[in-house]
Motif scaffolding. Structure first.
Motif, PDB file in Angstrom:
ATOM      1  N   ASP A 134       0.802  -1.220   0.000  1.00 39.30           N
ATOM      2  CA  ASP A 134       0.000   0.000   0.000  1.00 39.30           C
ATOM      3  C   ASP A 134       0.838   1.274   0.000  1.00 39.30           C
ATOM      4  OD1 ASP A 134       0.834  -0.747   2.484  1.00 39.30           O
ATOM      5  OD2 ASP A 134      -1.162  -0.820   3.384  1.00 39.30           O
ATOM      6  N   MET A 135       1.964   1.260   0.730  1.00 38.60           N
ATOM      7  CA  MET A 135       2.759   2.499   0.788  1.00 38.60           C
ATOM      8  C   MET A 135       3.329   2.861  -0.576  1.00 38.60           C
ATOM      9  SD  MET A 135       4.625   1.618   4.332  1.00 38.60           S
ATOM     10  CE  MET A 135       5.543   3.106   4.579  1.00 38.60           C
ATOM     11  N   LEU A 136       3.743   1.849  -1.342  1.00 42.78           N
ATOM     12  CA  LEU A 136       4.280   2.109  -2.687  1.00 42.78           C
ATOM     13  C   LEU A 136       3.169   2.617  -3.596  1.00 42.78           C
ATOM     14  CD1 LEU A 136       6.481   1.997  -4.871  1.00 42.78           C
ATOM     15  CD2 LEU A 136       5.944  -0.438  -5.187  1.00 42.78           C
ATOM     16  N   LEU A 137       1.998   2.012  -3.507  1.00 38.98           N
ATOM     17  CA  LEU A 137       0.875   2.427  -4.374  1.00 38.98           C
ATOM     18  C   LEU A 137       0.484   3.864  -4.079  1.00 38.98           C
ATOM     19  CD1 LEU A 137      -1.278  -0.848  -4.256  1.00 38.98           C
ATOM     20  CD2 LEU A 137       0.679  -0.273  -5.720  1.00 38.98           C
ATOM     21  N   GLU A 138       0.528   4.241  -2.796  1.00 38.71           N
ATOM     22  CA  GLU A 138       0.209   5.630  -2.405  1.00 38.71           C
ATOM     23  C   GLU A 138       1.258   6.592  -2.961  1.00 38.71           C
ATOM     24  OE1 GLU A 138      -3.160   5.406  -1.538  1.00 38.71           O
ATOM     25  OE2 GLU A 138      -2.351   7.393  -1.077  1.00 38.71           O
ATOM     26  N   ALA A 139       2.536   6.199  -2.850  1.00 42.04           N
ATOM     27  CA  ALA A 139       3.642   7.088  -3.289  1.00 42.04           C
ATOM     28  C   ALA A 139       3.630   7.264  -4.806  1.00 42.04           C
ATOM     29  CB  ALA A 139       4.976   6.516  -2.843  1.00 42.04           C
ATOM     30  N   LEU A 140       3.071   6.288  -5.539  1.00 44.32           N
ATOM     31  CA  LEU A 140       3.042   6.364  -7.005  1.00 44.32           C
ATOM     32  C   LEU A 140       1.985   7.349  -7.514  1.00 44.32           C
ATOM     33  CD1 LEU A 140       3.531   2.591  -7.952  1.00 44.32           C
ATOM     34  CD2 LEU A 140       4.977   4.508  -8.724  1.00 44.32           C
ATOM     35  N   LYS A 141       0.945   7.562  -6.700  1.00 38.92           N
ATOM     36  CA  LYS A 141      -0.178   8.400  -7.178  1.00 38.92           C
ATOM     37  C   LYS A 141       0.272   9.796  -7.623  1.00 38.92           C
ATOM     38  CE  LYS A 141      -4.280   6.211  -5.118  1.00 38.92           C
ATOM     39  NZ  LYS A 141      -3.652   4.877  -5.069  1.00 38.92           N
ATOM     40  N   PRO A 142       1.036  10.565  -6.792  1.00 40.70           N
ATOM     41  CA  PRO A 142       1.463  11.916  -7.238  1.00 40.70           C
ATOM     42  C   PRO A 142       2.348  11.887  -8.481  1.00 40.70           C
ATOM     43  CG  PRO A 142       1.923  11.567  -4.886  1.00 40.70           C
ATOM     44  CD  PRO A 142       1.564  10.234  -5.462  1.00 40.70           C
ATOM     45  N   LEU A 143       2.863  10.707  -8.832  1.00 35.50           N
ATOM     46  CA  LEU A 143       3.755  10.600 -10.008  1.00 35.50           C
ATOM     47  C   LEU A 143       2.954  10.249 -11.257  1.00 35.50           C
ATOM     48  CD1 LEU A 143       6.659   8.604  -8.291  1.00 35.50           C
ATOM     49  CD2 LEU A 143       6.398  11.086  -8.512  1.00 35.50           C
ATOM     50  N   GLY A 144       1.630  10.102 -11.088  1.00 34.06           N
ATOM     51  CA  GLY A 144       0.775   9.845 -12.250  1.00 34.06           C
ATOM     52  C   GLY A 144       0.372   8.400 -12.445  1.00 34.06           C
ATOM     53  N   VAL A 145       0.731   7.542 -11.494  1.00 33.71           N
ATOM     54  CA  VAL A 145       0.418   6.113 -11.664  1.00 33.71           C
ATOM     55  C   VAL A 145      -0.760   5.743 -10.773  1.00 33.71           C
ATOM     56  CG1 VAL A 145       1.266   3.742 -11.460  1.00 33.71           C
ATOM     57  CG2 VAL A 145       2.850   5.581 -12.093  1.00 33.71           C
ATOM     58  N   ASN A 146      -1.821   5.189 -11.385  1.00 35.87           N
ATOM     59  CA  ASN A 146      -2.955   4.730 -10.588  1.00 35.87           C
ATOM     60  C   ASN A 146      -2.837   3.218 -10.428  1.00 35.87           C
ATOM     61  OD1 ASN A 146      -5.268   4.305  -9.280  1.00 35.87           O
ATOM     62  ND2 ASN A 146      -6.636   4.721 -11.025  1.00 35.87           N
ATOM     63  N   ALA A 147      -2.375   2.792  -9.236  1.00 38.06           N
ATOM     64  CA  ALA A 147      -2.204   1.360  -8.993  1.00 38.06           C
ATOM     65  C   ALA A 147      -2.965   1.011  -7.730  1.00 38.06           C
ATOM     66  CB  ALA A 147      -0.718   1.040  -8.814  1.00 38.06           C
ATOM     67  N   TYR A 148      -3.641  -0.152  -7.727  1.00 32.71           N
ATOM     68  CA  TYR A 148      -4.420  -0.483  -6.521  1.00 32.71           C
ATOM     69  C   TYR A 148      -4.428  -1.976  -6.258  1.00 32.71           C
ATOM     70  CZ  TYR A 148      -8.289  -2.097  -9.467  1.00 32.71           C
ATOM     71  OH  TYR A 148      -9.059  -2.809 -10.369  1.00 32.71           O
ATOM     72  N   SER A 149      -4.698  -2.313  -5.005  1.00 35.72           N
ATOM     73  CA  SER A 149      -4.787  -3.707  -4.562  1.00 35.72           C
ATOM     74  C   SER A 149      -6.189  -4.212  -4.890  1.00 35.72           C
ATOM     75  CB  SER A 149      -4.544  -3.767  -3.050  1.00 35.72           C
ATOM     76  OG  SER A 149      -4.986  -5.003  -2.529  1.00 35.72           O
ATOM     77  N   ILE A 150      -6.275  -5.236  -5.736  1.00 35.78           N
ATOM     78  CA  ILE A 150      -7.577  -5.672  -6.263  1.00 35.78           C
ATOM     79  C   ILE A 150      -8.516  -6.125  -5.148  1.00 35.78           C
ATOM     80  CG2 ILE A 150      -8.668  -7.484  -7.681  1.00 35.78           C
ATOM     81  CD1 ILE A 150      -6.240  -7.131  -9.618  1.00 35.78           C
ATOM     82  N   LEU A 151      -7.957  -6.747  -4.118  1.00 32.51           N
ATOM     83  CA  LEU A 151      -8.800  -7.199  -2.989  1.00 32.51           C
ATOM     84  C   LEU A 151      -8.912  -6.116  -1.925  1.00 32.51           C
ATOM     85  CD1 LEU A 151      -7.478 -10.876  -2.647  1.00 32.51           C
ATOM     86  CD2 LEU A 151      -9.500 -10.044  -3.886  1.00 32.51           C
ATOM     87  N   GLU A 152      -8.325  -4.938  -2.236  1.00 30.12           N
ATOM     88  CA  GLU A 152      -8.380  -3.780  -1.327  1.00 30.12           C
ATOM     89  C   GLU A 152      -7.851  -4.115   0.069  1.00 30.12           C
ATOM     90  OE1 GLU A 152     -12.143  -1.592  -3.592  1.00 30.12           O
ATOM     91  OE2 GLU A 152     -12.374  -2.212  -1.495  1.00 30.12           O
ATOM     92  N   ASN A 153      -6.794  -4.960   0.093  1.00 30.43           N
ATOM     93  CA  ASN A 153      -6.142  -5.279   1.376  1.00 30.43           C
ATOM     94  C   ASN A 153      -4.700  -4.793   1.408  1.00 30.43           C
ATOM     95  OD1 ASN A 153      -4.906  -6.970  -0.414  1.00 30.43           O
ATOM     96  ND2 ASN A 153      -5.462  -8.899   0.620  1.00 30.43           N
ATOM     97  N   GLY A 154      -4.336  -3.962   0.407  1.00 27.48           N
ATOM     98  CA  GLY A 154      -2.989  -3.402   0.358  1.00 27.48           C
ATOM     99  C   GLY A 154      -1.942  -4.396  -0.084  1.00 27.48           C
ATOM    100  N   LYS A 155      -2.405  -5.546  -0.603  1.00 26.80           N
ATOM    101  CA  LYS A 155      -1.474  -6.626  -0.988  1.00 26.80           C
ATOM    102  C   LYS A 155      -1.768  -7.110  -2.413  1.00 26.80           C
ATOM    103  CE  LYS A 155      -0.782  -7.898   3.787  1.00 26.80           C
ATOM    104  NZ  LYS A 155      -1.815  -7.625   4.823  1.00 26.80           N
ATOM    105  N   PRO A 156      -0.895  -7.908  -3.028  1.00 28.81           N
ATOM    106  CA  PRO A 156      -1.189  -8.463  -4.347  1.00 28.81           C
ATOM    107  C   PRO A 156      -2.440  -9.325  -4.309  1.00 28.81           C
ATOM    108  CG  PRO A 156       1.128  -8.784  -3.774  1.00 28.81           C
ATOM    109  CD  PRO A 156       0.437  -8.301  -2.546  1.00 28.81           C
ATOM    110  N   PRO A 157      -3.166  -9.484  -5.411  1.00 33.31           N
ATOM    111  CA  PRO A 157      -2.892  -8.985  -6.765  1.00 33.31           C
ATOM    112  C   PRO A 157      -3.034  -7.466  -6.857  1.00 33.31           C
ATOM    113  CG  PRO A 157      -4.517 -10.776  -6.799  1.00 33.31           C
ATOM    114  CD  PRO A 157      -4.378 -10.354  -5.388  1.00 33.31           C
ATOM    115  N   ILE A 158      -2.167  -6.871  -7.706  1.00 34.14           N
ATOM    116  CA  ILE A 158      -2.107  -5.421  -7.881  1.00 34.14           C
ATOM    117  C   ILE A 158      -2.404  -5.096  -9.347  1.00 34.14           C
ATOM    118  CG2 ILE A 158      -0.550  -3.406  -7.812  1.00 34.14           C
ATOM    119  CD1 ILE A 158      -0.937  -4.535  -5.062  1.00 34.14           C
TER     120      ILE A 158
END
Ligand code: S3P
Ligand code: PEP
Length: 461
Positions: A134-158
């Protein structure tokens, strides 16, 4: 399969450390982002590193690997991988990409996938699906990357949607340095480059130093205060100043690169002789290495063995009598299994601290090492950031002599050393191919014959 020590004779001699898993991942991924053709000499060919190879192929890199045995072949004209990189990434896989057990591939390639022209889904095995993202996915947002945890648990699958244009972002440094390596490697080739602030306690910092080392070899200039900052922040007063990285948009330049030996894997070879007594020379270990796990040399010396370091090899001599020590593994989390076994086979107390992040690996390595060593009568106390081994192995007090690797390669290899002193077995012991495929062959070279046996199921009617 059950792993156990079969025979020990003619202990000692000379053995070569396998190539570094971490350096191989970095070189493969960065070469795949470079314009031109790079040659990687003496790379590690293991389950995890081949996942990085195959994932980079899916994004457009042309990679020719050659299968050779690092123990028998020296880096020569035909033992290299040839990588033709690409600056135009496109994920050719319509299905989720299965990264099995490789956290390094998952973390680094999550940011790289943000540079591609189309969506990517990364998944993995049961263990990889527990690794925090989750921390990496959050840090990517301001850089233009929309990435999320499919099960919304902050873990793979991403799922990663492209758009990595770069810019300014920040991240806490207390969970995984792989997040930082990931942002830096991919941010370099983004439109705006990257300005990254790492906040608070920065764990496993040595791995980011390894990342910068490889980026430098592929022609990248980086501004950072990583090397000038005080090693550990003042955790007592919770005062940890940030670490900064600034990388202007640049292109990786293809180059030839030799992969150095792996100190994490060497810890099992060195630990074996420290425990047994004897003398070995481990080649391919570099004196000036940036690997945090080079700390194993200080640890084994403090426990009572003699260590001599040459430019590219280490000589160890031991009488087999080790005593416990106190050690902060903040910067060398992968040594926790090796050090817990060394402590369990030493006199006196061994205390490991600073390594809460060892809970987020293939397993919760603090909990599992405590659980398994306790089975052997060890008097061991689990702490939030480590453990205390107060009394060593005592099978009289133990409840079992069958340990479990929990499918963690480092637990399997570390626990195998206990078999040098006690008659124990390790369930699911054949998991070392993730990082050290020739583990049994390397141990045989120093006089330790390991065996793998089918698990015999006794049916109770
Ligand atoms: O970047 C790398 O190559 C690695 C970083 C470390 O993880 P953390 O940074 O999560 O501690 C280490 O445990 C892992 O084996 C490899
Ligand atoms: C945790 C490890 O690797 P990864 O993060 O790549 O799974 C390891 O090798 O111990």
């Amino acid at each position: 399969m059950i792993l156990k020590v079969k025979n020990v004779k003619n202990v000692g001699g000379v053995v070569k450390a396998p190539p570094s898993k971490s350096y191989t991942h970095r070189a493969v991924i960065i070469a795949s982002l470079a314009e031109g053709v790079s040659k990687l000499y003496d790379p590690l060919s293991s389950e995890d590193t081949l996942l990085s190879v195959n994932t980079c192929r899916k994004f457009g890199a042309d990679i020719k690997t050659s299968n050779f045995n690092f123990l028998r072949n020296n880096p020569n004209s035909n033992s290299y991988w040839e990588i033709k990189g690409t600056t135009k990434l496109e994920n050719s896989s319509k299905d989720p990409i299965d990264l099995k057990n490789s956290g390094t591939t998952l973390r680094i390639m999550t940011s790289v996938a943000g540079l591609s022209d189309n969506k990517t889904i990364f998944t993995g095995d049961k263990s990889l699906k527990t690794r925090p993202m989750d921390m990496l996915l959050e840090a990517l947002k301001p850089l233009g990357v929309n990435a999320y945890s499919i099960l919304e648990n902050g873990k793979p699958p991403i799922e990663i949607t492209p758009g990595f244009i770069g810019g300014k972002t920040s991240i806490d440094g207390n969970i995984s340095s792989q997040f930082i390596s990931s942002l830096l490697i991919a941010g370099t080739v983004s439109e705006k480059g990257i300005d990254l602030e790492v906040k608070g306690d920065f764990i496993s910092k040595s791995y980011v130093a390894m990342t910068l080392d490889v980026m430098d070899k592929f022609g990248i200039e980086i501004e950072t205060d990583l090397y000038t900052k005080h090693e550990n922040c003042n955790m007592a007063e919770k005062k940890c100043s940030s670490t900064y990285f600034s990388i202007k948009p640049q292109k990786y330049i293809a180059t030839d690169h030799v992969i150095e030996g792996d100190y994490s894997s060497a810890s099992y070879l060195l630990g074996a002789i420290a425990i047994l007594g004897g003398e070995i020379t481990v080649k391919n270990l570099f004196k000036n290495s940036k690997q945090g796990d080079k700390l194993i040399l200080d640890i084994i010396a403090k426990m009572g063995a003699k260590i001599m370091i040459d430019e590219d090899s280490v000589l160890l001599a031991s009488n087999g009598n080790l005593h416990g020590i106190e050690i902060d593994l903040h910067n060398a989390p992968d040594l926790l299994p090796s050090v817990s076994v060394l402590g369990a086979l030493s006199t006196g107390k061994t205390i490991m601290t600073g390594v809460k992040h060892a809970r987020f690996k293939e397993t919760d390595r603090i909990a599992k090492c405590v659980e398994e060593l306790s089975k052997l009568g060890c008097n061991i106390k689990e702490n939030e950031d480590g453990m205390e081994i107060i009394g060593g192995i005592d099978l009289e007090k133990g409840i079992s002599t069958e340990l479990n690797s929990h499918d963690d390669h480092r637990l399997a290899m570390a626990f195998s050393l206990i078999g040098l002193k006690h008659d124990i077995t390790i369930k699911d012991g054949n998991v070392f191919n993730v990082s050290f495929p020739n583990f049994m062959e390397a141990m045989a070279k120093i006089g330790i014959e390991l065996g793998l046996f089918e698990e015999s199921y006794s049916c109770t009617l």
